[in-house]
Design an enzyme around this catalytic site. Structure first.
Site, short mmCIF file in Angstrom:
data_model
loop_
_atom_site.label_atom_id
_atom_site.label_comp_id
_atom_site.label_asym_id
_atom_site.label_seq_id
_atom_site.Cartn_x
_atom_site.Cartn_y
_atom_site.Cartn_z
N HIS A 71 60.14 79.31 49.36
CA HIS A 71 58.75 78.83 49.39
C HIS A 71 58.08 79.08 48.04
CE1 HIS A 71 54.68 78.43 51.36
NE2 HIS A 71 54.35 79.21 50.34
N GLU A 72 58.23 80.29 47.52
CA GLU A 72 57.58 80.62 46.25
C GLU A 72 58.21 79.88 45.07
OE1 GLU A 72 54.85 81.99 46.42
OE2 GLU A 72 55.04 82.69 48.48
N HIS A 91 56.83 76.48 44.94
CA HIS A 91 55.53 76.43 44.26
C HIS A 91 55.73 76.27 42.76
CE1 HIS A 91 52.65 76.97 47.40
NE2 HIS A 91 53.02 78.19 47.73
N GLU A 115 50.56 74.81 50.69
CA GLU A 115 51.38 75.64 51.57
C GLU A 115 52.29 74.78 52.44
OE1 GLU A 115 51.60 79.04 51.37
OE2 GLU A 115 50.44 78.52 49.59
#
EC number: 3.4.24.-
Length: 299
Positions: free
Chosen positions: A143-144, A147, A227
């Site tokens: 997830h990070e 980003h 998100e």
């Protein structure tokens, strides 16, 4: 389904950024009308200020953000499992290896920062590293890393900058309204003024008062869309939606972070670090985790 969701979130974010610049132009026009007798002049000044804020924020040092969040940089020898997961996810995402940080906090959380993949960094709490198994941790780090790969951090940084610019211009307009007299003083030379002048005056006053609130709402909306996109992108990297879903379920049960987190940093985390309750979804920095899980279950 996954790629459609990613494309949809990208389109929505572009729309939100356009709305942000329109809001910036509106508050500039309001202040320009009141103090410069020029709607266009005020808009131009506001947009210039917005661009200056955005570019200055883009080149802000990652070290400052990490220091604000009490994060400590670690090496592969200190936390090899964590470090290698970041390394693996970066390799799959085809981005340079980010710097790796840890935050001494029992809550479950993580975030990424940096203006581009070339100077990015990832941070995770000690609580997250202790509770998550490897598949779940891969989902969070994926997830990070998403980003970073998707330039989400740059978009979030620009949103912070534009919100700050709107607040600054609104504050200047408010102070001038109280202390300067502005157009109301010049209007005495133009008796009557007509309905158009009255409408423009009302619009200007409302814009000065409401623009900061509207800017905050747009900033929060951008954070929420990012998100959703990062969740979907993490599944794309790991090919393991269940790992990400289980990670989100654990994040939902996490307590607020022990140390204070400022509002600007709160939107960076994978999970709301403040865990506010009793507010409408409109004011959340993050989408409800139940909604995020529901979207992943449809992948």
């Amino acid at each position: 389904m996954l790629f459609n969701q990613i494309a949809s979130n990208k389109r929505k974010t572009i729309v939100l950024l356009i709305v942000f610049f329109m809001l910036l132009a509106a508050i500039g026009a309001a202040v320009g009308y009141l103090w410069l007798d020029s709607l266009v002049g005020g808009m131009a000044i506001a947009l210039i200020i917005g661009f200056i804020y955005a570019f200055s924020m883009i080149f802000q040092s990652t070290n400052i953000v990490m220091a604000m969040n009490n994060a400590k940089e670690i090496t592969v020898d200190e936390m090899p499992d964590y470090y290698h997961i970041v390394e693996d996810m970066a390799m799959v995402a085809q981005i340079p290896m980010p710097r790796v940080y840890v935050i001494d906090d029992p809550s479950l959380n993580a975030f990424a920062t940096g203006s581009s993949p070339q100077n990015a960094a990832v941070a995770a709490t000690t609580g997250l590293l202790a509770i998550m198994n490897r598949e779940e941790l891969e989902g969070v780090i994926g997830h990070e890393v998403s980003h970073i790969r998707n330039y989400d951090i740059r978009i979030s940084t620009i949103a912070v900058a534009l919100a700050s610019a709107v607040t600054l211009i609104s504050s200047i307009g408010g102070r001038m309204m109280w202390f300067g007299g502005g157009r109301s003083r010049r209007s005495n030379d133009n008796e009557g003024g007509g309905y158009l002048q009255i409408i423009l005056l009302i619009f200007s006053l409302l814009a000065i008062i409401l623009a900061p609130l509207a800017a905050s709402l747009v900033q929060l909306a951008i954070s929420r869309q990012r998100e959703y996109l990062a969740d979907a992108s993490s599944v794309e990297l790991t090919r393991n939606p269940q790992g990400m879903i289980r990670a989100l379920q654990k994040l939902e049960q996490s307590q607020p972070m022990a140390h204070s987190v400022d509002n600007a940093s709160a939107a960076l985390y994978i999970n709301d670090p403040k865990k506010k309750s009793g507010l409408k979804h409109l004011f959340y920095t993050h989408p409800p985790i139940a909604d995020r899980i529901r979207r992943l279950e449809q992948v």
